[in-house]
Design an enzyme around this catalytic site. Structure first.
Site, PDB file in Angstrom:
ATOM      1  N   GLU A 139      -3.538   6.140   1.466  1.00 25.15           N
ATOM      2  CA  GLU A 139      -3.381   4.742   1.823  1.00 25.15           C
ATOM      3  C   GLU A 139      -4.527   4.399   2.754  1.00 25.15           C
ATOM      4  O   GLU A 139      -4.671   5.002   3.824  1.00 25.15           O
ATOM      5  CB  GLU A 139      -2.040   4.500   2.502  1.00 25.15           C
TER       6      GLU A 139
ATOM      7  N   LYS B 265       0.827  -1.225   0.000  1.00 26.04           N
ATOM      8  CA  LYS B 265       0.000   0.000   0.000  1.00 26.04           C
ATOM      9  C   LYS B 265       0.852   1.262   0.000  1.00 26.04           C
ATOM     10  O   LYS B 265       0.619   2.182  -0.790  1.00 26.04           O
ATOM     11  CB  LYS B 265      -0.918   0.027   1.228  1.00 26.04           C
ATOM     12  N   THR B 266       1.805   1.322   0.919  1.00 28.88           N
ATOM     13  CA  THR B 266       2.592   2.545   1.068  1.00 28.88           C
ATOM     14  C   THR B 266       3.411   2.820  -0.189  1.00 28.88           C
ATOM     15  O   THR B 266       3.458   3.956  -0.677  1.00 28.88           O
ATOM     16  CB  THR B 266       3.515   2.430   2.290  1.00 28.88           C
TER      17      THR B 266
END
Length: 474
Positions: free
Chosen positions: A170, A126-127
């Site tokens: 995110e 995600k990041t």
């Protein structure tokens, strides 16, 4: 642990906000954006950090340690994470005063305020994917607002306020808060079941991702390769599903991945192929980049400019981040805290370590995950690292569980010679230094505070000579 109550009202107007746990990457990013809006910000965290000092320099009133006295009389809204205890004195006082007490996801919802939202969700990546989308949009002359779970290396921040209508975040699936947002484009990087202490079952986890995707106003972009993502895709009813990955039937396909150095690959869409190269290693980053390109395509950008823009991405802090090299030993840090993430980090390291060896310093994260996945951690570490130095469990929000320690993981190794359980950090640093030799990579793994051992490791490399009797992996 405090589970978010998303039914609580979110204030229409905020003048002074207090953040409990303000030093975390996500919370510090939110606090920075509140300051940019002209809102008075205060907050506390259990330890000092560069994030606290940066916020103080921007005008926030920050405190080290949690104390009711930290909560100023002018505060009208308190923002918290799920990681604090219900007995936190600032949380208790805020409730007693009748203030608005909201979860960080609700504070983010307030900031978004109806803009065109790109939400990035998934068990892993995600990041990095969020950082890729943000830096690519900026390279394409867009100016998005963003909140990421980690610092984007070339921007030096985890959040920023832009002038465009686009907002990139995110989105956290761990506690269900990703379902709060009014998403326009949803990116699902993968769906490797995790956080089952919250969801209860794999089916519930898959259903939540399907709801997240189906609620997207414009499109859902989802992995074609990941088994869990395919299960979610089967449940989607969205009219516009864009898949990405190595599968032959992917809408946006990645091919010819080469990992002998910075990863190189080819992205193909609608019969057009564009070669790409990233400054960061690992096949998983080629796949993350392809997902980011797929998002850019749904936003209206053309393939080649999108690929060129994603190539600008230089990484995020705590994702295979080099901290130093002493006597030829390079020391890296990675946020990986799930077996799949640990495997990706170690495989990426293997592509660039050359003839050197990989020595992992693993800090298991939370008792529940360690108890559920200790065998998987041991198998991945033994297969991909030449030697593992195992620390004790970082409990985060959880109470200790008898018998669940780092030794539970190390005891699951097939060959005990490949692992050494050292709960004392200085002893672990010294042992690592005695094992490491010229050309090796040391990589800390975990999303707790394991990165704080790195100065000790670097110092031990200066003073502790390599032991001829402790050549790991031989």
């Amino acid at each position: 642990m405090i589970r978010p109550d998303l039914s609580l009202p979110i204030p229409e107007h905020i003048e002074a906000a207090h953040f409990i746990g303000i030093g975390g990457s996500g919370m510090s990013g939110l606090a920075r954006m509140f300051l940019a809006r002209g809102i008075r910000v205060s907050g506390s965290d259990r330890a000092d950090s560069p994030a606290l000092r940066e916020l103080a320099a921007l005008g926030a009133d920050v405190h080290v340690g949690h104390d009711a006295a930290n909560l100023g009389d002018d505060v009208d809204t308190v923002v918290h994470t799920g990681a604090i205890w219900p007995e936190n004195p600032e949380f208790v006082l805020a409730k007693q005063r009748g203030l608005h007490v909201i979860h960080r996801s609700q504070a983010l919802y307030w900031l978004i305020g109806g803009r065109r939202l790109v939400s990035v969700a998934g068990a892993h990546g995600k990041t990095t994917s969020t950082g890729m989308i943000v830096t690519a949009l900026r390279a394409l002359d867009a100016d998005p607002t963003f909140v990421n779970g980690g610092v984007i290396a070339q921007l030096g921040v985890s959040s920023g306020t832009g002038s465009d209508d686009l907002f990139v975040i995110e989105a956290d699936e761990s506690d269900g808060t990703f379902l709060l947002y009014d998403t326009s484009v949803a990116l699902i990087t993968n769906v490797d079941p995790d956080h089952l202490d919250h969801w209860g079952s794999r089916d519930a986890f898959y259903d939540a991702f399907a709801r997240f995707g189906d609620r997207a106003r414009e499109a859902v972009v989802i992995s074609s390769d990941d088994d869990g993502a395919r299960r979610v895709t089967e449940r989607l009813t969205h009219p516009r599903v864009v898949t990405f990955g190595e599968s032959a039937d992917a809408t946006v396909r990645v091919e010819d991945i080469r990992t002998d150095g910075p990863v190189a690959f080819t992205v193909t869409h609608a019969g057009v192929s564009v070669p790409a190269r990233l400054p960061v290693p690992g096949a998983h980053n080629a796949i993350n980049a392809t997902g980011a390109v797929a998002v850019l395509l749904t936003l209206g950008f053309e393939l080649e400019p999108a690929v060129r823009a994603v190539e600008d991405f230089a990484g995020t802090v705590r994702r295979f981040e080099l901290h130093g090299a002493v006597r030829g030993v390079s020391v890296y840090d990675d946020y990986a805290h799930h077996p799949t993430e640990v495997e990706a980090a170690l495989v990426a390291a293997r592509t660039v370590v050359g003839d050197g060896r990989i020595i992992a310093i693993q800090q298991p994260h939370t008792y529940s995950r360690t108890q559920e996945m200790y065998r998987e951690f041991a198998e991945v570490l033994e297969r991909h690292a030449d030697h593992t130095v195992m620390l004790d469990v970082y409990g985060a929000r959880e109470d200790p569980v008898p018998g669940v320690t780092g030794e539970l993981v190390s005891g699951a190794f097939a060959d005990p010679a490949h692992v050494h359980f050292v709960p004392d950090w200085q002893q672990a640093a010294d042992y690592t230094a005695s094992v490491a030799r010229d050309g090796d990579f040391v990589i800390t793994l975990g999303c707790g505070n394991v990165n704080l051992i790195i100065p000790q490791v670097l110092a031990s490399l200066e003073t502790v000579p390599p032991s001829t009797a402790a050549h790991a992996g031989e």
